[in-house]
Design a protein around this motif. Structure first.
Motif: not given
Length: 525
Positions: A267, A269, A272-273
């Motif tokens: 994902s 997200e 990015e995390e």
């Protein structure tokens, strides 16, 4: 997120050279009967009486036996097996050539010999155009002054040492024959007609030339590409966070029939995390990456290093592979370990000829494949130069490779449903067209020859990577393409590999919900 199954770790040991064709060392041998014309240079095996005389008389009788069976002595000398007496060794050697000589085995041996002709340029050998001259295996081929890889020289030396193109003592599950195939070249001692026939057959098995992207008549270049040190181009596709701001940089090697567009499907997200940048690339000959006729496990690893350098990924980067593309990951751990910050393999394909596998285990798992798949791997291993010819012969009384045809039985329900869906909507057809647009020889068939050919190292003998370099391997226990039993043995042989077995899971791991995120968190969390 996933519950990992437990299993008993297999013990580490060094198996004897495999006798995977079946049969016992002490089984009886019926008289050798000819069941048809012998292939080029073949002589019938000795019968029971001759064999027993050889065993009773020792090596002297073996050297004096007819039909050039003294070659067995050389074979045993070059490939000794500790703890065996002379009788067992001779029986093992005879067992290599013991069978009903079915038609397909004759084809394999004949065309394996012809492969020498097709491969003369690549292996620094040449055939004289004169009908009166003899084949000279030491004559340099045109263009050989440009230099070849050391591995090519090693292969040629091994070929000359073994005196037989198939090296039967190391051959994996294959039908055995009642005939001994001598090392006489096709054009030597058989007259002009045989020499002409050999040359004609060489041309017949020659695969068509590839059509590189951007060349006259070739597919157009639509992807971003980098130029490698050897002049080839590699197409790539980026995902995740920008490489300039990424904490972790990953090079992804796609599987059989795949492309640069394949990924972990993590994902955005999570990427990015964690700050993960990922780049996938078309492996040589696939999609829009230039073909590499000298492709090998080593070159696959070097391609990843060159791509990382061209994109400025730094001295170290992570490598992730899926299915057959994991040979590039093994290659990276072997040939460029100083560049690898960590590695992950998802359902990595295994080579049944890796020496670290117990003979009985490898033979059992090999035999569970469809006959067409078994023969495709035999040819890929023993006679890669004629693999294209073999795969294109629809008249053969054996089915083709079910893997290439996308008809392999898949025991996992999710895998089977995914294949049905992708077949129905045309996705599999489009992926095949994209992967093979420069020619199926330099994509699918070259992949098979590299993966199932003769490796220069055994992954199960690799040393532990430097501290701080994690290596993870994910495998489904319902994989219909990669035997889980062999994968367990690989993991059990390498104590530094973190093995994750997923219960109720098949081969298409990138489609498992959430697994991409799990892989990233495992590597970087």
């Amino acid at each position: 997120m996933f519950q990992e199954a437990t299993y008993g770790q297999p013990s580490r040991f060094t198996p004897s050279p495999p006798d995977l064709a079946g049969g016992s060392l002490n089984e009886g041998f019926s008289p050798a009967l000819r069941r048809g014309p012998l292939p080029f240079g073949a002589t019938a095996a000795p019968n029971d009486e001759v064999m027993n005389e050889m065993i009773d008389s020792g090596s002297a009788a073996a050297a004096a036996s007819p039909g050039k069976w003294h070659v067995i002595q050389e074979e045993l000398k070059n490939n000794p097996v500790s703890g065996e007496d002379f009788e067992a060794k001779v029986r093992r050697a005879f067992d290599m050539y013991h069978d009903d000589t079915d038609l397909m085995f004759k084809f394999l041996n004949v065309y394996s010999r012809i492969e020498k002709c097709e491969k003369w340029t690549e292996t620094r050998t040449s055939l004289s155009k004169s009908k009166t001259e003899q084949y000279n295996p030491d004559a340099p081929a045109p263009g050989s002054s440009n230099g070849r890889r050391n591995s090519d020289e090693k292969k040629l030396k091994d070929l000359k040492k073994m005196g037989h193109p198939l090296r039967p003592s190391h051959s994996l599950p294959m039908d055995r024959s009642r005939y001994y195939y001598s090392a006489a070249p096709v054009g030597t001692g058989m007259g002009p007609l045989a020499g002409q026939l050999g040359e004609w057959l060489c041309r017949a098995v020659q695969p068509p030339a590839p059509t590189p992207c951007g060349s006259p008549g070739g597919p157009p270049v639509t992807a971003r590409r980098v130029r490698l040190r050897d002049g080839r181009h590699l197409a790539y596709e980026e995902s995740g966070v920008p490489r300039e701001t990424a904490r972790f940089k990953v090079v992804f090697s796609h599987g059989f029939t795949g492309s640069r567009l394949d990924s972990l499907r993590a994902s955005p997200e999570v990427a990015e995390e964690l700050g993960v940048y990922m780049v996938g690339f078309d492996r040589a000959g696939y999609g829009e990456s230039d073909p590499n006729p000298a492709r090998s496990v080593e070159s696959a690893a070097l391609d990843m290093a060159d791509l990382a350098d061209a994109l400025g990924l730094g001295d170290k980067f992570y490598v992730v592979g899926f299915s057959l593309g994991c040979h590039a990951v093994w290659g990276a751990l072997r040939y460029i370990p100083e560049r690898v910050a960590g590695a992950a393999m998802l359902a990595p394909v295994v080579n049944y000829w890796w020496p670290g596998f117990p003979a009985e285990l490898a033979a059992r798992e090999y035999g569970r494949q469809q006959r067409g798949d078994q023969w495709a791997l035999r040819v890929a291993h023993h006679a890669p130069g004629v693999l294209h010819w073999w795969m294109e012969q629809t008249w053969l009384p054996l089915p083709t490779s079910t893997v290439v045809a996308n008809t392999t039985y898949l025991p996992n329900k999710r895998d089977a449903e995914i294949r049905r869906t992708l077949t129905a909507d045309g996705t599999l057809r489009n992926k095949r067209e994209m992967a093979t647009q420069q020619g199926i020889q330099e994509s699918y068939y070259r992949d098979m020859a590299v993966m199932f050919g003769k490796w220069e190292f055994d992954p199960m003998a690799l040393p532990e990577p430097t501290k701080g370099c994690p290596v993870h391997l994910w495998q489904g226990d319902e994989d219909g393409l990669v035997p889980v039993a062999l994968q367990r043995h690989v993991a059990g042989s390498l104590g530094w590999v973190n093995y994750h077995e997923l219960p109720g899971t098949g081969h298409f791991l990138s489609a498992v919900p959430g697994l991409g995120d799990t892989v990233l968190r495992t590597l970087f969390g």
